[in-house]
Design a protein around this motif. Structure first.
Motif, PDB file in Angstrom:
ATOM      1  N   ASN A 164      -8.589  -2.879  -4.402  1.00  0.00           N
ATOM      2  CA  ASN A 164      -8.645  -1.750  -3.790  1.00  0.00           C
ATOM      3  C   ASN A 164      -7.310  -2.045  -3.160  1.00  0.00           C
ATOM      4  N   ALA A 165      -5.840  -1.427  -2.873  1.00  0.00           N
ATOM      5  CA  ALA A 165      -5.194  -2.613  -2.822  1.00  0.00           C
ATOM      6  C   ALA A 165      -3.674  -0.519  -3.033  1.00  0.00           C
ATOM      7  N   TYR A 166      -3.096  -1.061  -1.809  1.00  0.00           N
ATOM      8  CA  TYR A 166      -2.385  -0.321  -1.951  1.00  0.00           C
ATOM      9  C   TYR A 166      -0.430  -1.356  -1.761  1.00  0.00           C
ATOM     10  N   PRO A 167      -0.028  -0.108  -1.713  1.00  0.00           N
ATOM     11  CA  PRO A 167       2.283  -1.221  -1.733  1.00  0.00           C
ATOM     12  C   PRO A 167       2.154  -1.021  -0.410  1.00  0.00           C
ATOM     13  N   THR A 168       3.301  -1.805  -0.105  1.00  0.00           N
ATOM     14  CA  THR A 168       4.352  -2.152   1.089  1.00  0.00           C
ATOM     15  C   THR A 168       5.170  -2.182   1.305  1.00  0.00           C
ATOM     16  N   PRO A 169       5.856  -1.574   2.587  1.00  0.00           N
ATOM     17  CA  PRO A 169       7.364  -1.496   2.067  1.00  0.00           C
ATOM     18  C   PRO A 169       8.078  -2.204   1.954  1.00  0.00           C
ATOM     19  N   GLU A 170       7.760  -3.934   1.810  1.00  0.00           N
ATOM     20  CA  GLU A 170       8.473  -4.666   0.811  1.00  0.00           C
ATOM     21  C   GLU A 170       8.478  -4.959  -0.687  1.00  0.00           C
ATOM     22  N   GLY A 171       7.215  -3.727  -1.432  1.00  0.00           N
ATOM     23  CA  GLY A 171       7.143  -4.150  -2.992  1.00  0.00           C
ATOM     24  C   GLY A 171       6.610  -4.394  -3.621  1.00  0.00           C
ATOM     25  N   THR A 172       5.569  -5.155  -2.160  1.00  0.00           N
ATOM     26  CA  THR A 172       4.050  -6.090  -3.094  1.00  0.00           C
ATOM     27  C   THR A 172       2.575  -5.625  -2.483  1.00  0.00           C
ATOM     28  N   PHE A 173       2.082  -5.598  -2.997  1.00  0.00           N
ATOM     29  CA  PHE A 173       0.666  -4.586  -2.817  1.00  0.00           C
ATOM     30  C   PHE A 173      -0.336  -5.774  -2.457  1.00  0.00           C
ATOM     31  N   GLN A 174      -1.111  -4.917  -1.227  1.00  0.00           N
ATOM     32  CA  GLN A 174      -2.075  -5.750  -0.021  1.00  0.00           C
ATOM     33  C   GLN A 174      -3.096  -4.972  -0.755  1.00  0.00           C
ATOM     34  N   ALA A 175      -3.856  -5.888  -0.680  1.00  0.00           N
ATOM     35  CA  ALA A 175      -5.823  -5.767  -1.826  1.00  0.00           C
ATOM     36  C   ALA A 175      -6.409  -5.738  -0.374  1.00  0.00           C
ATOM     37  N   GLY A 183     -12.551  -0.756  -0.216  1.00  0.00           N
ATOM     38  CA  GLY A 183     -13.559  -2.056  -1.326  1.00  0.00           C
ATOM     39  C   GLY A 183     -14.261  -1.733  -1.769  1.00  0.00           C
ATOM     40  N   ARG A 184     -15.806  -1.300  -0.224  1.00  0.00           N
ATOM     41  CA  ARG A 184     -16.493  -1.345  -0.213  1.00  0.00           C
ATOM     42  C   ARG A 184     -17.324  -0.202  -1.179  1.00  0.00           C
ATOM     43  N   LEU A 185     -16.591   0.751  -0.863  1.00  0.00           N
ATOM     44  CA  LEU A 185     -16.789   1.740  -2.196  1.00  0.00           C
ATOM     45  C   LEU A 185     -16.698   1.772  -4.238  1.00  0.00           C
ATOM     46  N   LEU A 186     -15.302   0.796  -3.964  1.00  0.00           N
ATOM     47  CA  LEU A 186     -15.278   0.902  -6.050  1.00  0.00           C
ATOM     48  C   LEU A 186     -16.704   0.142  -5.638  1.00  0.00           C
TER      49      LEU A 186
END
Length: 187
Positions: A164-175, A183-186
């Protein structure tokens, strides 16, 4: 986490400073007056899965917590309840105390890590706070039944690795691994 909160009557003006409480509110037919931006530029911080629950109501005002909670903007919304259950980066005693000066505030339960409240506990707690515990329990049961159906329909998912990850404004991802609800759902 910080003691008990007394709510007198049924709240009419609810502000969410946690990231996902608006979904539980909308599932119970309550439209918040203020929400907190959590991922993406979405009007009212109401994502596609919940927009039909708005009905004819106005979109909530979106608070941006990038630099912390804007207490003045929260106060200007004149809430009679503040929900801070899913605060993934923590809710300190100081922040809680400042929020309770504005309105009764619901913090995460004791013993739950920051951002670790389950969606089930969050939904039932929100239901309690707005006088709709029975309906909240029904929502939880309906969603859990949908999950059970999907597990039966897709047995190949069992034991699979998911992120479960989302894009950050810096162009990276945060898990967001467990105990985060996504994360628990997945899992």
């Amino acid at each position: 986490k910080f003691g008990s909160t007394e709510i007198r009557g049924i709240p009419k003006r609810v502000v969410t400073v946690g990231w996902t409480e608006q979904d539980a509110l909308l599932a119970l037919g309550v439209v918040p007056v203020g929400t907190t931006k959590w991922v993406g530029e979405v009007p009212g911080a109401i994502h596609a899965w919940a927009t039909d629950r708005l009905g004819d109501a106005d979109l909530p005002e979106v608070l941006d917590d990038t630099d912390g909670i804007d207490y003045e903007r929260v106060a200007l919304l004149k809430p009679d309840l503040i929900l801070a259950l899913y605060a993934p980066f923590g809710l300190s005693q100081e922040v809680y105390d400042r929020l309770t000066q504005i309105a009764p505030t619901i913090a995460p339960p004791a013993g739950v890590p920051d951002g670790g409240i389950s969606w089930q506990d969050l939904t039932v707690t929100v239901g309690d706070a707005v006088g709709q515990r029975e309906k909240a329990e029904e929502v939880v049961a309906e969603v859990e039944a949908r999950f059970a159906h999907e597990r039966e329909t897709h047995p190949g998912f069992a034991g699979a690795l998911a992120l479960n990850a989302y894009p950050t404004p810096e162009g990276t991802f945060q898990a967001y691994p467990p105990p985060d609800p996504g994360g628990r759902l997945l899992t």
